[in-house]
Design a protein around this motif. Structure first.
Motif, PDB file in Angstrom:
ATOM      1  N   GLN A   1       2.038   9.562  -5.714  1.00 28.53           N
ATOM      2  CA  GLN A   1       2.583  10.749  -5.341  1.00 28.53           C
ATOM      3  C   GLN A   1       3.633  11.045  -6.061  1.00 28.53           C
ATOM      4  OE1 GLN A   1       3.452  10.311  -1.297  1.00 28.53           O
ATOM      5  NE2 GLN A   1       1.249  10.793  -0.506  1.00 28.53           N
ATOM      6  N   ALA A   2       4.582  10.310  -6.604  1.00 29.50           N
ATOM      7  CA  ALA A   2       5.642  10.720  -7.523  1.00 29.50           C
ATOM      8  C   ALA A   2       5.064  10.904  -8.921  1.00 29.50           C
ATOM      9  CB  ALA A   2       6.759   9.701  -7.606  1.00 29.50           C
TER      10      ALA A   2
ATOM     11  N   TYR B   1       0.775  -1.201  -0.001  1.00 29.33           N
ATOM     12  CA  TYR B   1       0.047  -0.079  -0.103  1.00 29.33           C
ATOM     13  C   TYR B   1       0.865   1.158  -0.213  1.00 29.33           C
ATOM     14  CZ  TYR B   1      -2.980   3.729   1.862  1.00 29.33           C
ATOM     15  OH  TYR B   1      -3.690   5.084   1.992  1.00 29.33           O
ATOM     16  N   TYR B   2       1.863   1.155   0.907  1.00 32.02           N
ATOM     17  CA  TYR B   2       2.747   2.409   0.829  1.00 32.02           C
ATOM     18  C   TYR B   2       3.405   2.602  -0.378  1.00 32.02           C
ATOM     19  CZ  TYR B   2       1.072   3.348   5.701  1.00 32.02           C
ATOM     20  OH  TYR B   2       0.294   3.492   6.784  1.00 32.02           O
ATOM     21  N   ARG B   3       4.112   1.591  -0.722  1.00 28.47           N
ATOM     22  CA  ARG B   3       4.716   1.618  -2.200  1.00 28.47           C
ATOM     23  C   ARG B   3       3.936   2.163  -3.189  1.00 28.47           C
ATOM     24  NH1 ARG B   3       5.728  -3.707  -4.347  1.00 28.47           N
ATOM     25  NH2 ARG B   3       6.209  -3.951  -2.061  1.00 28.47           N
ATOM     26  N   GLN B   4       2.508   1.761  -3.360  1.00 24.92           N
ATOM     27  CA  GLN B   4       1.891   2.205  -4.452  1.00 24.92           C
ATOM     28  C   GLN B   4       1.460   3.719  -4.286  1.00 24.92           C
ATOM     29  OE1 GLN B   4       0.564   0.666  -7.242  1.00 24.92           O
ATOM     30  NE2 GLN B   4      -0.065   2.531  -7.977  1.00 24.92           N
TER      31      GLN B   4
ATOM     32  N   ALA C   1       3.542  15.104 -13.084  1.00 26.94           N
ATOM     33  CA  ALA C   1       2.550  15.548 -13.911  1.00 26.94           C
ATOM     34  C   ALA C   1       2.414  17.067 -13.679  1.00 26.94           C
ATOM     35  CB  ALA C   1       1.236  14.634 -13.954  1.00 26.94           C
ATOM     36  N   ALA C   2       2.502  17.596 -12.927  1.00 24.12           N
ATOM     37  CA  ALA C   2       2.066  18.922 -12.232  1.00 24.12           C
ATOM     38  C   ALA C   2       3.187  20.020 -12.679  1.00 24.12           C
ATOM     39  CB  ALA C   2       2.058  19.110 -10.853  1.00 24.12           C
TER      40      ALA C   2
END
Length: 122
Positions: A115-116, A107-110, A121-122
């Motif tokens: 987030q990366a 879960y935390y890896r995903q 993309a931003a």
């Protein structure tokens, strides 16, 4: 002292002589490249089909995490600490510590990957 008995004589060669008739052996005629097959084994009609094998230990509880289990695990991670897998497993109730650990790591890896990607993309 007793002497050891002499070794037994070597077995006769398995290869038939070139002239099988001279040795009193009748060899079947087989086309080159083919091997004669053994006769089929007799079928025992008394055999009963085998029961399916029991699942292996790691296959017994393989199922997806429910939304409730996942929410309880996230709540436990927030309240008890992110790496306190034994206590989170007790809170979830239907998963053991190893399952909780694997689920939380994935879960935390995903989450980190998402987030990366959003930042790129931003």
């Amino acid at each position: 002292r007793k002497r050891a008995p002499p070794p037994p004589p070597p077995p006769p060669p398995l290869v038939a002589p070139a002239d099988g008739a001279a040795a009193g052996i009748r060899l079947p005629v087989v086309p080159v490249g083919l091997v004669p097959m053994a006769p089929p084994l007799p079928v025992d009609t008394r055999l009963v089909p085998m029961a399916p094998r029991p699942p292996k230990q790691n296959e017994q509880h393989r199922r997806r995490w429910t939304e409730g289990e996942h929410a309880m695990a996230l709540r436990g991670a927030a309240e008890l600490g992110r790496n306190n897998y034994k206590e989170i497993a007790k809170l979830v109730g239907t998963r053991n510590a190893t399952q909780v650990k694997n689920h939380m790591q994935k879960y935390y890896r995903q989450l980190k990957s998402d987030q990366a990607a959003a930042a790129a993309a931003a």
